[in-house]
Design a protein around this motif. Structure first.
Motif, PDB file in Angstrom:
ATOM      1  N   GLU A  29       0.855  -1.183   0.000  1.00 32.78           N
ATOM      2  CA  GLU A  29       0.000   0.000   0.000  1.00 32.78           C
ATOM      3  C   GLU A  29       0.887   1.228   0.000  1.00 32.78           C
ATOM      4  O   GLU A  29       2.088   1.149   0.280  1.00 32.78           O
ATOM      5  N   ALA A  30       0.298   2.386  -0.323  1.00 28.73           N
ATOM      6  CA  ALA A  30       1.043   3.647  -0.358  1.00 28.73           C
ATOM      7  C   ALA A  30       0.185   4.756   0.220  1.00 28.73           C
ATOM      8  O   ALA A  30      -1.029   4.787   0.023  1.00 28.73           O
ATOM      9  N   LEU A  31       0.837   5.670   0.930  1.00 32.70           N
ATOM     10  CA  LEU A  31       0.182   6.844   1.483  1.00 32.70           C
ATOM     11  C   LEU A  31       0.982   8.069   1.069  1.00 32.70           C
ATOM     12  O   LEU A  31       2.216   8.096   1.248  1.00 32.70           O
ATOM     13  N   ALA A  32       0.314   9.067   0.520  1.00 36.18           N
ATOM     14  CA  ALA A  32       0.984  10.315   0.136  1.00 36.18           C
ATOM     15  C   ALA A  32       1.147  11.186   1.377  1.00 36.18           C
ATOM     16  O   ALA A  32       0.162  11.711   1.905  1.00 36.18           O
ATOM     17  N   LEU A  33       2.368  11.333   1.863  1.00 31.56           N
ATOM     18  CA  LEU A  33       2.648  12.199   3.000  1.00 31.56           C
ATOM     19  C   LEU A  33       2.517  13.665   2.601  1.00 31.56           C
ATOM     20  O   LEU A  33       2.292  14.525   3.436  1.00 31.56           O
ATOM     21  N   GLU A  34       2.689  13.918   1.309  1.00 30.65           N
ATOM     22  CA  GLU A  34       2.429  15.218   0.691  1.00 30.65           C
ATOM     23  C   GLU A  34       2.015  14.936  -0.743  1.00 30.65           C
ATOM     24  O   GLU A  34       2.191  13.822  -1.233  1.00 30.65           O
ATOM     25  N   ALA A  35       1.445  15.927  -1.412  1.00 33.73           N
ATOM     26  CA  ALA A  35       1.040  15.721  -2.806  1.00 33.73           C
ATOM     27  C   ALA A  35       2.246  15.287  -3.626  1.00 33.73           C
ATOM     28  O   ALA A  35       3.372  15.750  -3.386  1.00 33.73           O
ATOM     29  N   GLY A  36       2.024  14.389  -4.573  1.00 34.61           N
ATOM     30  CA  GLY A  36       3.144  13.926  -5.382  1.00 34.61           C
ATOM     31  C   GLY A  36       2.719  13.014  -6.509  1.00 34.61           C
ATOM     32  O   GLY A  36       1.530  12.724  -6.685  1.00 34.61           O
ATOM     33  N   GLU A  37       3.741  12.549  -7.239  1.00 37.06           N
ATOM     34  CA  GLU A  37       3.514  11.672  -8.384  1.00 37.06           C
ATOM     35  C   GLU A  37       4.459  10.480  -8.349  1.00 37.06           C
ATOM     36  O   GLU A  37       5.605  10.605  -7.920  1.00 37.06           O
ATOM     37  N   LEU A  38       3.953   9.364  -8.838  1.00 34.68           N
ATOM     38  CA  LEU A  38       4.728   8.132  -8.953  1.00 34.68           C
ATOM     39  C   LEU A  38       4.734   7.669 -10.397  1.00 34.68           C
ATOM     40  O   LEU A  38       3.817   7.974 -11.158  1.00 34.68           O
ATOM     41  N   LEU A  39       5.744   6.893 -10.740  1.00 41.24           N
ATOM     42  CA  LEU A  39       5.766   6.153 -11.993  1.00 41.24           C
ATOM     43  C   LEU A  39       5.824   4.683 -11.615  1.00 41.24           C
ATOM     44  O   LEU A  39       6.806   4.236 -11.012  1.00 41.24           O
ATOM     45  N   ASP A  40       4.751   3.948 -11.897  1.00 39.42           N
ATOM     46  CA  ASP A  40       4.676   2.513 -11.621  1.00 39.42           C
ATOM     47  C   ASP A  40       4.920   1.743 -12.903  1.00 39.42           C
ATOM     48  O   ASP A  40       4.308   2.036 -13.937  1.00 39.42           O
ATOM     49  N   MET A  41       5.805   0.762 -12.812  1.00 33.47           N
ATOM     50  CA  MET A  41       6.106  -0.107 -13.952  1.00 33.47           C
ATOM     51  C   MET A  41       5.779  -1.541 -13.563  1.00 33.47           C
ATOM     52  O   MET A  41       6.113  -1.962 -12.453  1.00 33.47           O
ATOM     53  N   PHE A  42       5.124  -2.270 -14.450  1.00 35.19           N
ATOM     54  CA  PHE A  42       4.680  -3.629 -14.167  1.00 35.19           C
ATOM     55  C   PHE A  42       5.127  -4.577 -15.270  1.00 35.19           C
ATOM     56  O   PHE A  42       5.097  -4.231 -16.448  1.00 35.19           O
ATOM     57  N   THR A  43       5.489  -5.793 -14.855  1.00 35.06           N
ATOM     58  CA  THR A  43       5.701  -6.877 -15.797  1.00 35.06           C
ATOM     59  C   THR A  43       5.159  -8.152 -15.170  1.00 35.06           C
ATOM     60  O   THR A  43       5.376  -8.373 -13.973  1.00 35.06           O
ATOM     61  N   PRO A  44       4.428  -8.970 -15.919  1.00 29.64           N
ATOM     62  CA  PRO A  44       3.921  -8.674 -17.250  1.00 29.64           C
ATOM     63  C   PRO A  44       2.864  -7.574 -17.197  1.00 29.64           C
ATOM     64  O   PRO A  44       2.532  -7.066 -16.127  1.00 29.64           O
ATOM     65  N   VAL A  45       2.323  -7.243 -18.342  1.00 31.76           N
ATOM     66  CA  VAL A  45       1.299  -6.207 -18.458  1.00 31.76           C
ATOM     67  C   VAL A  45       0.098  -6.570 -17.578  1.00 31.76           C
ATOM     68  O   VAL A  45      -0.318  -7.725 -17.520  1.00 31.76           O
ATOM     69  N   ARG A  46      -0.432  -5.569 -16.889  1.00 27.00           N
ATOM     70  CA  ARG A  46      -1.615  -5.758 -16.042  1.00 27.00           C
ATOM     71  C   ARG A  46      -2.874  -5.512 -16.852  1.00 27.00           C
ATOM     72  O   ARG A  46      -3.365  -4.390 -16.964  1.00 27.00           O
ATOM     73  N   ASP A  47      -3.418  -6.571 -17.406  1.00 28.45           N
ATOM     74  CA  ASP A  47      -4.647  -6.457 -18.176  1.00 28.45           C
ATOM     75  C   ASP A  47      -5.783  -5.867 -17.357  1.00 28.45           C
ATOM     76  O   ASP A  47      -6.658  -5.180 -17.889  1.00 28.45           O
ATOM     77  N   ASP A  48      -5.789  -6.112 -16.026  1.00 24.93           N
ATOM     78  CA  ASP A  48      -6.858  -5.581 -15.177  1.00 24.93           C
ATOM     79  C   ASP A  48      -6.863  -4.061 -15.149  1.00 24.93           C
ATOM     80  O   ASP A  48      -7.907  -3.456 -14.937  1.00 24.93           O
ATOM     81  N   LEU A  49      -5.732  -3.403 -15.386  1.00 24.15           N
ATOM     82  CA  LEU A  49      -5.674  -1.950 -15.426  1.00 24.15           C
ATOM     83  C   LEU A  49      -5.956  -1.393 -16.820  1.00 24.15           C
ATOM     84  O   LEU A  49      -6.135  -0.196 -16.980  1.00 24.15           O
ATOM     85  N   LEU A  50      -5.979  -2.269 -17.798  1.00 20.77           N
ATOM     86  CA  LEU A  50      -6.226  -1.844 -19.189  1.00 20.77           C
ATOM     87  C   LEU A  50      -7.676  -2.084 -19.594  1.00 20.77           C
ATOM     88  O   LEU A  50      -8.066  -1.723 -20.705  1.00 20.77           O
ATOM     89  N   GLY A  51      -8.439  -2.708 -18.724  1.00 20.35           N
ATOM     90  CA  GLY A  51      -9.832  -2.989 -19.054  1.00 20.35           C
ATOM     91  C   GLY A  51      -9.976  -4.048 -20.115  1.00 20.35           C
ATOM     92  O   GLY A  51     -10.928  -4.058 -20.886  1.00 20.35           O
ATOM     93  N   ARG A  52      -9.007  -4.952 -20.166  1.00 17.83           N
ATOM     94  CA  ARG A  52      -9.136  -6.040 -21.158  1.00 17.83           C
ATOM     95  C   ARG A  52      -8.970  -7.383 -20.502  1.00 17.83           C
ATOM     96  O   ARG A  52      -8.620  -7.539 -19.395  1.00 17.83           O
TER      97      ARG A  52
END
Length: 113
Positions: A90-113
């Motif tokens: 899990e992740a909690l933003a201690l202040e506003a910010g941005e992340l870059l998440d990289m996954f392998t293999p491709v997460r079909d559940d996040l692509l709606g397929r």
């Protein structure tokens, strides 16, 4: 035998809600690897979850508290974390910010397929 040329895909235009105070967009997609940019408002959280995919997360801006299994890590801009497949996290933003998440293999559940 000629190898097929991979199709180039331009991504990154559309932000979608993920959780309260969190939006994300797909920024790269290959055959076995994908990347998503995620924006958090201060105090927003990515609820504890797990998936079989290996994940690398780079903090682009802000400060975040990550819980990987039972271990807590506070990270800031330029720092990263490696999350093995099937590990609850899990992740909690201690202040506003941005992340870059990289996954392998491709997460079909996040692509709606």
């Amino acid at each position: 035998m000629t190898q097929p040329t991979p199709t180039a895909l331009v991504l990154g235009a559309d932000w979608f809600p993920a959780e309260p105070g969190v939006v994300r967009k797909l920024v790269a997609l290959g055959e076995q690897l994908m990347a998503m940019q995620i924006r958090f408002e201060a105090g927003a959280a990515g609820a504890r979850h797990q998936h079989p995919h290996e994940q690398l997360t780079l903090v682009l801006s802000g400060r975040f508290r990550f819980v990987l299994g039972q271990t807590t890590h506070d990270l800031g801009a330029g720092e990263s974390v490696s999350i093995p497949g099937s590990l609850g996290h899990e992740a909690l933003a201690l202040e506003a910010g941005e992340l870059l998440d990289m996954f392998t293999p491709v997460r079909d559940d996040l692509l709606g397929r």
